[in-house]
Design an enzyme around this catalytic site. Structure first.
Site, PDB file in Angstrom:
ATOM      1  N   ASP A   1      33.220  37.910  29.409  1.00 43.14           N
ATOM      2  CA  ASP A   1      33.133  37.734  28.036  1.00 43.14           C
ATOM      3  C   ASP A   1      32.505  38.505  27.238  1.00 43.14           C
ATOM      4  O   ASP A   1      32.544  38.670  25.931  1.00 43.14           O
ATOM      5  CB  ASP A   1      32.676  36.135  27.701  1.00 43.14           C
ATOM      6  CG  ASP A   1      33.533  34.863  28.265  1.00 43.14           C
ATOM      7  OD1 ASP A   1      34.615  35.216  28.643  1.00 43.14           O
ATOM      8  OD2 ASP A   1      32.998  33.658  28.315  1.00 43.14           O
TER       9      ASP A   1
ATOM     10  N   GLU B   1      25.424  34.177  31.249  1.00 39.25           N
ATOM     11  CA  GLU B   1      24.221  33.546  30.194  1.00 39.25           C
ATOM     12  C   GLU B   1      23.764  32.290  30.923  1.00 39.25           C
ATOM     13  O   GLU B   1      22.585  32.315  31.012  1.00 39.25           O
ATOM     14  CB  GLU B   1      25.166  33.002  28.895  1.00 39.25           C
ATOM     15  CG  GLU B   1      24.416  32.346  27.915  1.00 39.25           C
ATOM     16  CD  GLU B   1      25.397  31.050  27.539  1.00 39.25           C
ATOM     17  OE1 GLU B   1      26.497  31.022  27.757  1.00 39.25           O
ATOM     18  OE2 GLU B   1      24.915  30.368  27.098  1.00 39.25           O
TER      19      GLU B   1
ATOM     20  N   VAL C   1      43.904  34.810  35.746  1.00 39.16           N
ATOM     21  CA  VAL C   1      44.351  36.101  36.066  1.00 39.16           C
ATOM     22  C   VAL C   1      43.438  37.193  35.399  1.00 39.16           C
ATOM     23  O   VAL C   1      43.426  38.255  36.167  1.00 39.16           O
ATOM     24  CB  VAL C   1      45.709  36.213  35.779  1.00 39.16           C
ATOM     25  CG1 VAL C   1      46.467  37.662  35.804  1.00 39.16           C
ATOM     26  CG2 VAL C   1      46.779  35.136  36.470  1.00 39.16           C
TER      27      VAL C   1
HETATM   28  O1  F6P Z   1      32.022  32.547  31.398  1.00 41.21           O
HETATM   29  C1  F6P Z   1      33.106  33.394  31.711  1.00 41.21           C
HETATM   30  C2  F6P Z   1      34.356  32.352  31.534  1.00 41.21           C
HETATM   31  O2  F6P Z   1      35.313  33.489  31.771  1.00 41.21           O
HETATM   32  C3  F6P Z   1      34.763  31.779  30.042  1.00 41.21           C
HETATM   33  O3  F6P Z   1      35.457  32.592  29.369  1.00 41.21           O
HETATM   34  C4  F6P Z   1      35.412  30.527  30.949  1.00 41.21           C
HETATM   35  O4  F6P Z   1      35.378  29.451  29.807  1.00 41.21           O
HETATM   36  C5  F6P Z   1      34.796  30.283  31.866  1.00 41.21           C
HETATM   37  O5  F6P Z   1      34.538  31.440  32.557  1.00 41.21           O
HETATM   38  C6  F6P Z   1      35.644  29.526  32.954  1.00 41.21           C
HETATM   39  O6  F6P Z   1      35.178  29.372  34.171  1.00 41.21           O
HETATM   40  P1  F6P Z   1      35.515  28.204  35.201  1.00 41.21           P
HETATM   41  O7  F6P Z   1      36.503  27.444  35.073  1.00 41.21           O
HETATM   42  O8  F6P Z   1      35.382  29.112  36.690  1.00 41.21           O
HETATM   43  O9  F6P Z   1      34.120  27.502  35.078  1.00 41.21           O
END
Ligand code: F6P
Length: 347
Positions: free
Chosen positions: A126, A102, A278
């Site tokens: 997601d 997004e 994971v």
């Molecule tokens: O956007 C996908 C996602 O997996 C979310 O569910 C999660 O909040 C986020 O990425 C966390 O990603 P990072 O810690 O890499 O920013």
């Protein structure tokens, strides 16, 4: 004609399948493909990797992205738009295929408005991008979360415990709902449909009356309404509210909070497991490899047909495309009908 390919935002199983498919279809159609390293930042840093048969060989089963990724947005930087246009012209890209979620599609739209020929490919575990039925990576994440629930079941049953599993899902509870139903969880808590903790406790107690002395609760990290219900907020708020590079609150931790509260209210020994990264790492499922491949081939066909400012999308069995503007107009969240399927099993 030179095409730049980049992966941006959180990584996701299936990215390499998309990259491989874009390059292979590009070779067939006579395009020169260049990988842009580490998302949009790679254009600023001029970090490029020419991509041919050799570079994309043997990567379909590999998790992550051979191009690296980042949450860097050129439009958040002073004079970023002009710098971006200059760098793209200098690199000689006729078009850019941006594979991202997004946040990355918002950047793609701004780039498109700036006059860059952009094609989007939707990516996120997601599964919350509007206009496409599924994003690749989701199936892999659900498989891993389902396996975790299976494993939690045996230890929960042996110890007569309540197990809370926290899975990813910032705005949408798709991973929690699919894995929860597939794994036979007793309650699934998602951002879209808030449930009271007392309702969860009711399910745990009613199960115990039936001789089921254990329960499995799956919670999406984005079900932050739980915080409001729990007055004794045990976290260091400042640490919890750290922002990522897209300026979004870094989530994670709701499961531990919920477990403590369930134990306090129900008297059942409760443990939390946070699945975390994971579920985003490792080899993609066959479904995600296939979906990623279809998206990649289609994205290169879109480029050939000059369908710029658009994003590849899965509708039913067909890969088609929609404008990136429409894709970012809203999020695809869990609908009431699908949630009601899960609710049948909350008892
Ligand atoms: O956007 C996908 C996602 O997996 C979310 O569910 C999660 O909040 C986020 O990425 C966390 O990603 P990072 O810690 O890499 O920013």
């Amino acid at each position: 004609m030179k095409i730049g390919i980049l992966t941006s935002g959180g990584d996701c199983p299936g990215l390499n399948a998309v990259i491989r498919a874009i390059v292979r279809k590009g070779i067939q159609l006579g395009y020169e493909c260049t990988g842009i390293l580490n998302g949009w930042k790679g254009i600023f840093d001029e970090h490029y990797l020419p991509l041919g048969n050799k570079e994309v060989s043997g990567i379909i089963n590999r998790g992550g992205t051979i191009l690296g990724t980042s949450r860097f947005s050129p439009f958040e930087v002073a004079n970023g738009r002009d710098f971006l246009l200059e760098k793209i012209e200098c690199a000689g890209f006729n078009a850019i295929i941006a594979i991202g979620g997004e946040g990355s599609m918002h950047i793609a739209q701004l780039a498109s408005e700036a006059g860059i020929n952009i094609i989007g490919v939707p990516k996120t575990i997601d599964n919350d991008i509007y206009g496409t039925d599924y994003t690749f990576g989701f199936d892999t994440a659900v498989s891993i979360a389902t396996e975790a629930i299976d494993r939690l079941h045996t230890t929960a049953e042996s110890h007569h415990r309540v197990m809370v599993l926290e899975v990813m899902g910032r705005h949408a509870g798709w991973i929690a709902l699919y894995s929860g139903v597939a794994g036979g969880a007793d309650v699934v808590l998602i951002p879209e449909f808030p449930e009271k903790i007392d309702e969860v406790v009711k399910v745990i107690k009613s199960r115990s009356k039936r001789g089921k002395l254990f329960s499995i609760i799956v919670v999406a990290e984005g079900a932050t309404y739980i915080e409001d219900e729990i007055k004794t907020f045990a976290f260091n708020k400042k640490e919890f509210e750290k922002l990522d590079d897209f300026g979004r609150v870094r989530l994670g931790g709701i499961g531990s909070l919920l477990a403590e509260e369930i134990e306090r209210r129900s008297g059942f020994e409760t443990r939390a497991t946070i699945l975390g990264y994971v579920q985003r790492g490792g080899v993609p499922t066959a479904f995600d490899r296939m979906l990623g491949t279809r998206y990649g081939v289609y994205a290169m066909e879109m480029n050939h047909e000059k369908k710029f400012g658009r994003m590849a999308a899965l509708r039913g069995e067909i890969i088609t495309d929609i404008s990136i503007k429409e894709a970012i107009s809203k999020l695809k969240t869990v609908d009431k009908n699908t949630y009601d399927v899960a609710k049948v099993f909350f008892s």
